[in-house]
Design a protein around this motif. Sequence first.
Motif, PDB file in Angstrom:
ATOM      1  N   TRP A   1       0.820  -1.208   0.000  1.00  0.00           N
ATOM      2  CA  TRP A   1       0.000   0.000   0.000  1.00  0.00           C
ATOM      3  C   TRP A   1       0.850   1.252   0.000  1.00  0.00           C
ATOM      4  N   HIS A   2       0.470   2.214  -0.852  1.00  0.00           N
ATOM      5  CA  HIS A   2       1.073   3.543  -0.881  1.00  0.00           C
ATOM      6  C   HIS A   2      -0.054   4.569  -0.887  1.00  0.00           C
ATOM      7  N   PRO A   3       0.108   5.674  -0.176  1.00  0.00           N
ATOM      8  CA  PRO A   3      -0.950   6.686  -0.174  1.00  0.00           C
ATOM      9  C   PRO A   3      -0.930   7.587  -1.395  1.00  0.00           C
ATOM     10  N   GLY A   4       0.195   7.622  -2.125  1.00  0.00           N
ATOM     11  CA  GLY A   4       0.351   8.537  -3.243  1.00  0.00           C
ATOM     12  C   GLY A   4       1.189   9.743  -2.854  1.00  0.00           C
ATOM     13  N   ALA A   5       1.433  10.602  -3.854  1.00  0.00           N
ATOM     14  CA  ALA A   5       2.291  11.765  -3.638  1.00  0.00           C
ATOM     15  C   ALA A   5       1.577  12.819  -2.809  1.00  0.00           C
ATOM     16  N   GLY A   6       2.356  13.510  -1.981  1.00  0.00           N
ATOM     17  CA  GLY A   6       1.836  14.654  -1.249  1.00  0.00           C
ATOM     18  C   GLY A   6       1.067  14.324   0.009  1.00  0.00           C
TER      19      GLY A   6
END
Length: 283
Positions: free
Chosen positions: A55-60
Amino acid sequence: MLAEPEWRRRRSDHERRVDGWIRPHLARRRDGQRHPVQDFLFTYYSHRPAQLRRWHPGAGIVLAGADPAEFGERYVPVDGGATLATSPLLARRSDTVAWVRDLLVRTAGRPAQFGCFGLHEWAMVYRQTPEQLRHAAWPLRLSSADTDRVVADRGVRCSHFDAFRFFTEPARPLNVLQPTRERQPELEQPGCLHATMDLYKWAYKLSPLVGSDLVADCFALARQVREIDMRASPYDLSALGYRPIPIETPAGRAEYAAAQRAMAERAAPLRQRLIAACDHLLA
């Protein structure tokens, strides 16, 4: 910023969702079995099961209270938690982001076409012997001669290069187009099932800059597209529980076109989410 209970819940939900897809695939792979529908996204595309599960939340996004080491070398500590180090990734991948955005925008801007009737799968077996078939463990619904006759009589209207490149040599001249990689942004259209399936590819190619929730949403739709693709194929997969869509008949073609429309409608908001993510990254 995502509070710690929130990002831990989202990560757990994502892992549980993806486990439902990858565990059966890994069990089949361990047992030396193959499934022409459920295994396709793991064998055709380069994104590995472990990558899909991560899992990654995304940029920023700042993950409150997170240890960067828990998420890998691309994450850095910030005040209050950890976040993705976006700048080094964009320095290497901004051209890819721009290319994907252009392709998606141009695809979304074209009218959807629903007249191919899935004959790309038939063109992949045209004039092949039983031993040459990609899914040789499964019988054709029609005889080889009748299968070839459907392709020859109806012709093929495939605009998607990554489908066309698997056509047999005798089938390629029967296609009304001759797609190339260079012409992909020019020819891609939103009614194409393979263009819809490829939303998963563009999402994972942008990961971890794009959040894993979007990648998983694209994967879920691609699974449904693959099912329609193979139900309309010349293979008989009824033993696996897939009722054929007999596109060699008027009723089957109508059913296929309706399924195409439904998938195109579901793909449109995912395509827009990917475009919005690209715009955010390029800004």
